[in-house]
Design a protein around this motif. Structure first.
Motif, PDB file in Angstrom:
ATOM      1  N   GLU A  41      -3.653   8.027  -1.048  1.00 33.16           N
ATOM      2  CA  GLU A  41      -3.273   6.659  -0.717  1.00 33.16           C
ATOM      3  C   GLU A  41      -3.814   5.700  -1.760  1.00 33.16           C
ATOM      4  OE1 GLU A  41      -5.918   5.052   2.754  1.00 33.16           O
ATOM      5  OE2 GLU A  41      -5.445   7.142   3.230  1.00 33.16           O
TER       6      GLU A  41
ATOM      7  N   LYS B 216       0.861  -1.183   0.000  1.00 34.85           N
ATOM      8  CA  LYS B 216       0.000   0.000   0.000  1.00 34.85           C
ATOM      9  C   LYS B 216       0.895   1.229   0.000  1.00 34.85           C
ATOM     10  CE  LYS B 216      -4.014   2.259   1.666  1.00 34.85           C
ATOM     11  NZ  LYS B 216      -5.431   2.063   1.997  1.00 34.85           N
TER      12      LYS B 216
ATOM     13  N   TYR C 115       1.108   5.565   0.550  1.00 26.73           N
ATOM     14  CA  TYR C 115       0.529   6.813   1.044  1.00 26.73           C
ATOM     15  C   TYR C 115       1.411   7.964   0.583  1.00 26.73           C
ATOM     16  CZ  TYR C 115      -2.112   3.939   4.396  1.00 26.73           C
ATOM     17  OH  TYR C 115      -2.938   3.010   4.981  1.00 26.73           O
TER      18      TYR C 115
ATOM     19  N   ILE D 290      -0.773   7.616   9.062  1.00 26.20           N
ATOM     20  CA  ILE D 290      -0.432   6.361   8.369  1.00 26.20           C
ATOM     21  C   ILE D 290      -0.180   5.254   9.395  1.00 26.20           C
ATOM     22  CG2 ILE D 290       1.210   5.239   6.810  1.00 26.20           C
ATOM     23  CD1 ILE D 290       1.740   8.083   5.619  1.00 26.20           C
TER      24      ILE D 290
END
Length: 349
Positions: free
Chosen positions: A348, A61, A63, A82
Protein backbone atom coordinates in the motif's frame (compact mmCIF):
# COMPACT_ATOMS: atom_id res chain seq x y z
CA UNK A 1 -24.63 10.77 -2.76
CA UNK A 2 -22.89 11.45 0.54
CA UNK A 3 -24.09 10.96 4.09
CA UNK A 4 -23.05 12.83 7.24
CA UNK A 5 -20.65 14.89 5.12
CA UNK A 6 -18.52 11.79 4.63
CA UNK A 7 -16.46 11.74 1.48
CA UNK A 8 -17.64 9.21 -1.07
CA UNK A 9 -14.90 6.57 -1.28
CA UNK A 10 -14.48 4.96 -4.71
CA UNK A 11 -11.97 2.19 -5.48
CA UNK A 12 -10.73 1.88 -9.07
CA UNK A 13 -8.53 -0.72 -10.80
CA UNK A 14 -6.48 -0.61 -14.04
CA UNK A 15 -4.04 2.21 -13.24
CA UNK A 16 -1.60 1.15 -15.98
CA UNK A 17 -1.52 4.36 -18.04
CA UNK A 18 1.06 3.10 -20.56
CA UNK A 19 1.08 2.73 -24.37
CA UNK A 20 -1.66 0.10 -23.97
CA UNK A 21 -3.49 1.94 -21.20
CA UNK A 22 -6.02 0.62 -18.75
CA UNK A 23 -9.17 2.69 -18.20
CA UNK A 24 -8.49 3.46 -14.52
CA UNK A 25 -6.84 6.88 -14.80
CA UNK A 26 -9.47 8.09 -17.31
CA UNK A 27 -12.28 6.83 -15.04
CA UNK A 28 -10.77 8.71 -12.09
CA UNK A 29 -10.42 11.93 -14.12
CA UNK A 30 -14.11 11.72 -15.01
CA UNK A 31 -15.08 11.08 -11.37
CA UNK A 32 -12.95 13.99 -10.14
CA UNK A 33 -14.50 16.29 -12.72
CA UNK A 34 -18.07 15.20 -12.10
CA UNK A 35 -18.12 14.75 -8.32
CA UNK A 36 -15.78 17.52 -7.20
CA UNK A 37 -13.64 17.42 -4.08
CA UNK A 38 -15.98 15.42 -1.87
CA UNK A 39 -14.62 12.04 -3.02
CA UNK A 40 -11.68 9.90 -2.00
CA UNK A 41 -10.13 7.71 -4.70
CA UNK A 42 -8.55 4.40 -3.74
CA UNK A 43 -6.35 2.82 -6.39
CA UNK A 44 -6.28 -0.98 -6.62
CA UNK A 45 -3.11 -2.12 -8.40
CA UNK A 46 -1.56 -5.41 -9.45
CA UNK A 47 1.91 -4.06 -10.30
CA UNK A 48 4.18 -1.63 -8.48
CA UNK A 49 4.93 0.22 -11.73
CA UNK A 50 1.37 1.13 -12.71
CA UNK A 51 1.74 4.89 -13.36
CA UNK A 52 -1.62 5.84 -11.83
CA UNK A 53 -0.33 4.71 -8.44
CA UNK A 54 2.01 7.71 -8.31
CA UNK A 55 -0.41 10.37 -9.60
CA UNK A 56 -1.32 11.67 -6.14
CA UNK A 57 -3.48 14.50 -7.46
CA UNK A 58 -5.78 11.78 -8.83
CA UNK A 59 -5.32 8.83 -6.48
CA UNK A 60 -5.44 9.40 -2.71
CA UNK A 61 -4.12 5.99 -1.67
CA UNK A 62 -3.25 2.74 -3.44
CA UNK A 63 -3.42 -0.87 -2.27
CA UNK A 64 -2.13 -3.88 -4.15
CA UNK A 65 -4.63 -6.66 -4.75
CA UNK A 66 -3.96 -10.30 -5.73
CA UNK A 67 -3.85 -11.28 -9.40
CA UNK A 68 -7.13 -12.71 -10.76
CA UNK A 69 -5.48 -16.14 -10.95
CA UNK A 70 -5.36 -16.18 -7.11
CA UNK A 71 -9.14 -16.59 -7.15
CA UNK A 72 -12.23 -14.93 -5.71
CA UNK A 73 -11.55 -15.85 -2.08
CA UNK A 74 -8.18 -14.08 -2.10
CA UNK A 75 -9.82 -11.01 -3.65
CA UNK A 76 -12.54 -10.84 -0.96
CA UNK A 77 -10.01 -11.26 1.83
CA UNK A 78 -7.87 -8.39 0.52
CA UNK A 79 -10.84 -6.10 -0.16
CA UNK A 80 -12.16 -6.80 3.33
CA UNK A 81 -8.88 -5.52 4.77
CA UNK A 82 -8.87 -2.43 2.48
CA UNK A 83 -12.52 -1.73 3.32
CA UNK A 84 -11.65 -1.86 7.02
CA UNK A 85 -9.11 0.89 6.42
CA UNK A 86 -11.03 3.01 3.90
CA UNK A 87 -14.80 2.29 4.19
CA UNK A 88 -15.24 1.94 0.42
CA UNK A 89 -18.63 2.88 -1.04
CA UNK A 90 -18.18 1.83 -4.69
CA UNK A 91 -15.72 -0.43 -6.51
CA UNK A 92 -15.15 -0.01 -10.27
CA UNK A 93 -13.12 -2.87 -11.81
CA UNK A 94 -11.78 -2.09 -15.30
CA UNK A 95 -9.90 -5.17 -16.53
CA UNK A 96 -11.60 -7.96 -18.48
CA UNK A 97 -9.69 -10.72 -16.67
CA UNK A 98 -10.63 -9.53 -13.16
CA UNK A 99 -14.36 -9.22 -13.83
CA UNK A 100 -15.12 -12.92 -13.29
CA UNK A 101 -13.93 -12.71 -9.69
CA UNK A 102 -15.56 -9.33 -9.00
CA UNK A 103 -18.91 -10.56 -10.35
CA UNK A 104 -18.62 -13.75 -8.29
CA UNK A 105 -18.05 -11.82 -5.06
CA UNK A 106 -20.27 -8.77 -5.73
CA UNK A 107 -23.01 -10.01 -3.37
CA UNK A 108 -20.45 -10.49 -0.57
CA UNK A 109 -19.03 -7.04 -1.20
CA UNK A 110 -22.54 -5.57 -1.06
CA UNK A 111 -23.13 -7.14 2.38
CA UNK A 112 -19.91 -5.48 3.55
CA UNK A 113 -21.09 -2.12 2.18
CA UNK A 114 -19.14 -2.03 -1.09
CA UNK A 115 -21.36 -1.42 -4.13
CA UNK A 116 -20.65 -2.47 -7.71
CA UNK A 117 -22.61 -2.19 -10.95
CA UNK A 118 -21.64 -5.16 -13.09
CA UNK A 119 -23.09 -7.55 -15.68
CA UNK A 120 -23.96 -11.11 -14.72
CA UNK A 121 -21.56 -13.99 -15.32
CA UNK A 122 -23.86 -15.21 -18.10
CA UNK A 123 -23.78 -11.82 -19.83
CA UNK A 124 -20.00 -11.74 -19.53
CA UNK A 125 -19.68 -15.19 -21.10
CA UNK A 126 -22.13 -14.42 -23.93
CA UNK A 127 -20.00 -11.51 -25.25
CA UNK A 128 -16.73 -13.39 -24.84
CA UNK A 129 -14.64 -13.46 -28.03
CA UNK A 130 -15.20 -17.23 -28.12
CA UNK A 131 -18.99 -16.81 -28.15
CA UNK A 132 -19.36 -13.49 -30.01
CA UNK A 133 -20.17 -15.03 -33.40
CA UNK A 134 -22.92 -17.13 -31.81
CA UNK A 135 -24.33 -14.04 -30.08
CA UNK A 136 -24.38 -12.15 -33.37
CA UNK A 137 -26.29 -14.90 -35.16
CA UNK A 138 -28.79 -15.22 -32.32
CA UNK A 139 -29.65 -11.51 -32.25
CA UNK A 140 -29.14 -10.64 -35.94
CA UNK A 141 -26.08 -8.48 -35.36
CA UNK A 142 -23.24 -8.20 -37.86
CA UNK A 143 -20.26 -10.13 -36.43
CA UNK A 144 -17.33 -11.38 -38.57
CA UNK A 145 -17.07 -15.13 -39.07
CA UNK A 146 -14.47 -16.72 -36.82
CA UNK A 147 -12.80 -20.00 -35.86
CA UNK A 148 -11.79 -20.94 -32.32
CA UNK A 149 -8.55 -22.92 -32.33
CA UNK A 150 -6.53 -24.72 -29.67
CA UNK A 151 -3.74 -26.17 -31.87
CA UNK A 152 -1.41 -24.41 -34.26
CA UNK A 153 -2.19 -27.06 -36.88
CA UNK A 154 -5.80 -25.81 -36.98
CA UNK A 155 -4.62 -22.55 -38.56
CA UNK A 156 -4.52 -24.13 -42.00
CA UNK A 157 -8.21 -25.04 -41.93
CA UNK A 158 -9.14 -21.65 -40.42
CA UNK A 159 -7.29 -19.86 -43.24
CA UNK A 160 -9.02 -22.01 -45.87
CA UNK A 161 -12.40 -20.92 -44.48
CA UNK A 162 -11.59 -17.29 -43.71
CA UNK A 163 -8.71 -16.50 -46.11
CA UNK A 164 -5.79 -14.13 -45.58
CA UNK A 165 -5.35 -11.51 -44.25
CA UNK A 166 -6.58 -13.11 -41.03
CA UNK A 167 -7.07 -11.49 -37.61
CA UNK A 168 -5.50 -13.58 -34.84
CA UNK A 169 -6.77 -12.66 -31.36
CA UNK A 170 -5.77 -13.49 -27.82
CA UNK A 171 -8.28 -14.93 -25.36
CA UNK A 172 -8.40 -11.70 -23.34
CA UNK A 173 -6.39 -9.02 -25.13
CA UNK A 174 -4.40 -8.22 -28.26
CA UNK A 175 -5.00 -8.91 -31.92
CA UNK A 176 -2.72 -9.11 -34.95
CA UNK A 177 -3.39 -9.14 -38.67
CA UNK A 178 -1.61 -12.09 -40.28
CA UNK A 179 -0.84 -11.90 -43.99
CA UNK A 180 0.47 -15.48 -44.23
CA UNK A 181 0.46 -18.84 -42.44
CA UNK A 182 3.96 -18.12 -41.14
CA UNK A 183 2.77 -14.90 -39.49
CA UNK A 184 -0.38 -16.58 -38.18
CA UNK A 185 1.72 -19.32 -36.52
CA UNK A 186 3.97 -16.72 -34.91
CA UNK A 187 0.97 -14.82 -33.51
CA UNK A 188 -0.68 -18.06 -32.33
CA UNK A 189 2.36 -18.97 -30.23
CA UNK A 190 2.77 -15.40 -28.97
CA UNK A 191 -0.87 -15.01 -27.91
CA UNK A 192 -1.35 -18.48 -26.46
CA UNK A 193 1.82 -18.09 -24.37
CA UNK A 194 0.63 -14.75 -23.01
CA UNK A 195 -3.12 -15.27 -22.59
CA UNK A 196 -3.65 -19.03 -22.83
CA UNK A 197 -5.90 -21.06 -25.12
CA UNK A 198 -8.01 -20.87 -27.16
CA UNK A 199 -6.87 -18.39 -29.79
CA UNK A 200 -9.47 -16.79 -32.06
CA UNK A 201 -9.08 -16.44 -35.83
CA UNK A 202 -11.46 -13.87 -37.24
CA UNK A 203 -12.29 -12.87 -40.81
CA UNK A 204 -10.59 -9.58 -41.70
CA UNK A 205 -13.02 -6.74 -42.37
CA UNK A 206 -11.69 -3.69 -44.17
CA UNK A 207 -13.27 -0.41 -43.15
CA UNK A 208 -13.41 2.46 -40.65
CA UNK A 209 -12.74 1.75 -36.98
CA UNK A 210 -15.34 3.13 -34.58
CA UNK A 211 -15.73 2.53 -30.86
CA UNK A 212 -18.93 3.08 -28.88
CA UNK A 213 -18.90 3.63 -25.11
CA UNK A 214 -22.19 2.50 -23.59
CA UNK A 215 -23.66 2.49 -20.08
CA UNK A 216 -26.80 0.45 -19.48
CA UNK A 217 -29.05 -0.08 -16.46
CA UNK A 218 -29.96 -3.63 -17.50
CA UNK A 219 -33.03 -2.62 -19.48
CA UNK A 220 -32.00 0.36 -21.59
CA UNK A 221 -28.93 2.32 -22.62
CA UNK A 222 -28.43 5.30 -20.29
CA UNK A 223 -25.53 6.75 -22.29
CA UNK A 224 -24.12 6.07 -25.78
CA UNK A 225 -21.11 7.95 -27.16
CA UNK A 226 -19.56 6.84 -30.49
CA UNK A 227 -15.97 7.77 -31.33
CA UNK A 228 -14.04 7.39 -34.59
CA UNK A 229 -10.37 6.55 -34.25
CA UNK A 230 -8.08 9.18 -35.76
CA UNK A 231 -4.72 7.66 -34.85
CA UNK A 232 -4.08 4.01 -34.03
CA UNK A 233 -0.98 2.57 -32.34
CA UNK A 234 0.78 -0.61 -33.45
CA UNK A 235 -1.22 -2.37 -30.72
CA UNK A 236 -4.45 -1.22 -32.38
CA UNK A 237 -5.27 1.26 -29.61
CA UNK A 238 -6.80 4.66 -30.29
CA UNK A 239 -4.24 7.39 -29.59
CA UNK A 240 -6.57 10.06 -30.90
CA UNK A 241 -10.29 10.05 -31.62
CA UNK A 242 -13.33 12.24 -32.20
CA UNK A 243 -16.98 11.97 -31.19
CA UNK A 244 -19.24 11.50 -34.19
CA UNK A 245 -22.94 11.78 -34.94
CA UNK A 246 -24.47 8.59 -36.30
CA UNK A 247 -28.00 7.41 -35.56
CA UNK A 248 -27.29 3.91 -36.90
CA UNK A 249 -24.53 3.42 -34.32
CA UNK A 250 -26.77 4.66 -31.50
CA UNK A 251 -29.46 2.22 -32.61
CA UNK A 252 -26.93 -0.61 -32.80
CA UNK A 253 -25.96 0.03 -29.17
CA UNK A 254 -29.64 0.12 -28.15
CA UNK A 255 -30.27 -3.15 -29.99
CA UNK A 256 -27.33 -4.79 -28.23
CA UNK A 257 -28.63 -3.70 -24.82
CA UNK A 258 -32.15 -4.88 -25.66
CA UNK A 259 -30.84 -8.26 -26.78
CA UNK A 260 -28.44 -8.88 -23.88
CA UNK A 261 -30.04 -6.92 -20.99
CA UNK A 262 -26.51 -5.77 -20.22
CA UNK A 263 -25.99 -4.16 -16.82
CA UNK A 264 -23.08 -1.74 -16.47
CA UNK A 265 -20.47 -0.28 -18.78
CA UNK A 266 -19.25 -1.77 -22.06
CA UNK A 267 -17.59 -0.80 -25.31
CA UNK A 268 -18.49 -1.96 -28.81
CA UNK A 269 -15.53 -2.13 -31.19
CA UNK A 270 -16.99 -1.61 -34.65
CA UNK A 271 -15.57 -1.95 -38.15
CA UNK A 272 -17.81 -0.25 -40.68
CA UNK A 273 -17.20 -1.80 -44.10
CA UNK A 274 -17.32 0.15 -47.40
CA UNK A 275 -21.02 -0.77 -47.76
CA UNK A 276 -21.77 0.83 -44.39
CA UNK A 277 -22.37 -2.42 -42.47
CA UNK A 278 -21.28 -2.02 -38.81
CA UNK A 279 -19.52 -5.25 -37.81
CA UNK A 280 -19.05 -5.84 -34.08
CA UNK A 281 -15.43 -6.93 -33.76
CA UNK A 282 -15.36 -7.12 -29.97
CA UNK A 283 -17.44 -6.29 -26.92
CA UNK A 284 -15.29 -5.05 -24.04
CA UNK A 285 -17.22 -5.57 -20.78
CA UNK A 286 -16.06 -2.41 -19.01
CA UNK A 287 -15.17 1.23 -19.58
CA UNK A 288 -12.71 1.84 -22.44
CA UNK A 289 -9.41 3.69 -21.86
CA UNK A 290 -10.83 6.74 -23.70
CA UNK A 291 -13.83 7.02 -21.35
CA UNK A 292 -12.89 10.54 -20.21
CA UNK A 293 -14.04 11.72 -23.66
CA UNK A 294 -17.64 10.87 -22.66
CA UNK A 295 -17.36 13.32 -19.75
CA UNK A 296 -15.83 15.98 -22.01
CA UNK A 297 -18.67 15.47 -24.50
CA UNK A 298 -21.37 15.92 -21.85
CA UNK A 299 -22.19 12.34 -20.80
CA UNK A 300 -20.08 11.47 -17.76
CA UNK A 301 -20.48 7.70 -17.76
CA UNK A 302 -18.28 6.92 -14.70
CA UNK A 303 -20.30 9.34 -12.52
CA UNK A 304 -23.57 7.87 -13.81
CA UNK A 305 -22.34 4.35 -12.98
CA UNK A 306 -21.45 5.40 -9.41
CA UNK A 307 -24.94 6.83 -8.96
CA UNK A 308 -26.57 3.63 -10.25
CA UNK A 309 -24.30 1.49 -8.05
CA UNK A 310 -25.61 3.44 -5.04
CA UNK A 311 -29.20 2.82 -6.10
CA UNK A 312 -29.97 6.22 -7.60
CA UNK A 313 -32.17 6.52 -10.65
CA UNK A 314 -30.30 7.98 -13.60
CA UNK A 315 -32.17 9.38 -16.59
CA UNK A 316 -31.06 8.65 -20.13
CA UNK A 317 -28.69 11.17 -21.64
CA UNK A 318 -30.17 12.49 -24.86
CA UNK A 319 -27.33 14.50 -26.39
CA UNK A 320 -23.55 14.82 -26.47
CA UNK A 321 -21.13 17.19 -28.15
CA UNK A 322 -20.09 16.04 -31.62
CA UNK A 323 -16.54 16.91 -32.71
CA UNK A 324 -14.93 16.56 -29.27
CA UNK A 325 -11.44 15.18 -29.80
CA UNK A 326 -8.95 13.49 -27.53
CA UNK A 327 -5.24 13.16 -28.21
CA UNK A 328 -3.28 10.94 -25.84
CA UNK A 329 0.25 11.92 -24.89
CA UNK A 330 3.23 10.56 -22.95
CA UNK A 331 4.43 12.37 -19.82
CA UNK A 332 7.44 11.56 -17.67
CA UNK A 333 6.14 11.52 -14.11
CA UNK A 334 8.95 11.76 -11.57
CA UNK A 335 8.64 10.15 -8.15
CA UNK A 336 10.99 8.85 -5.47
CA UNK A 337 12.15 5.24 -5.29
CA UNK A 338 10.97 5.13 -1.66
CA UNK A 339 7.34 5.19 -2.88
CA UNK A 340 7.99 2.24 -5.21
CA UNK A 341 9.73 0.35 -2.38
CA UNK A 342 6.88 1.05 0.04
CA UNK A 343 4.24 -0.32 -2.33
CA UNK A 344 6.38 -3.33 -3.22
CA UNK A 345 7.18 -4.15 0.42
CA UNK A 346 3.91 -3.33 2.20
CA UNK A 347 1.30 -3.52 -0.57
CA UNK A 348 0.00 0.00 0.00
CA UNK A 349 1.04 3.58 -0.65
Amino acid sequence: MTTHNKKLVIAVTALNAVDNPGPGVAVIRALREGLGKNIRIIGLSYESLEPGVYLHDLVDKTYQIPYPSAGAEALVERLQYIHGQEHIDVVIPNFDAELYNFIKVSAQLRIMGMHTFLPSGEQLDARDKINLSKLGKKHHLFVPEDKIITRVDDLKKAAEDLDYPLVVKGKYYEAFIAQSEEQARKYFYQLSAKWGLPVICQKFIKGTEINIAVLSDGEKAISIVPMRKLYITDKGKAWAGITIEDDDLLQLARNFVKATKWRGAFELEIMRDPDGKPYIMEVNPRFPAWIYLTAAAGQNQPVALVKMALGEKVDEFNEYQVGKMFIRYAWDHVTDVSEFQQLSAFGEL
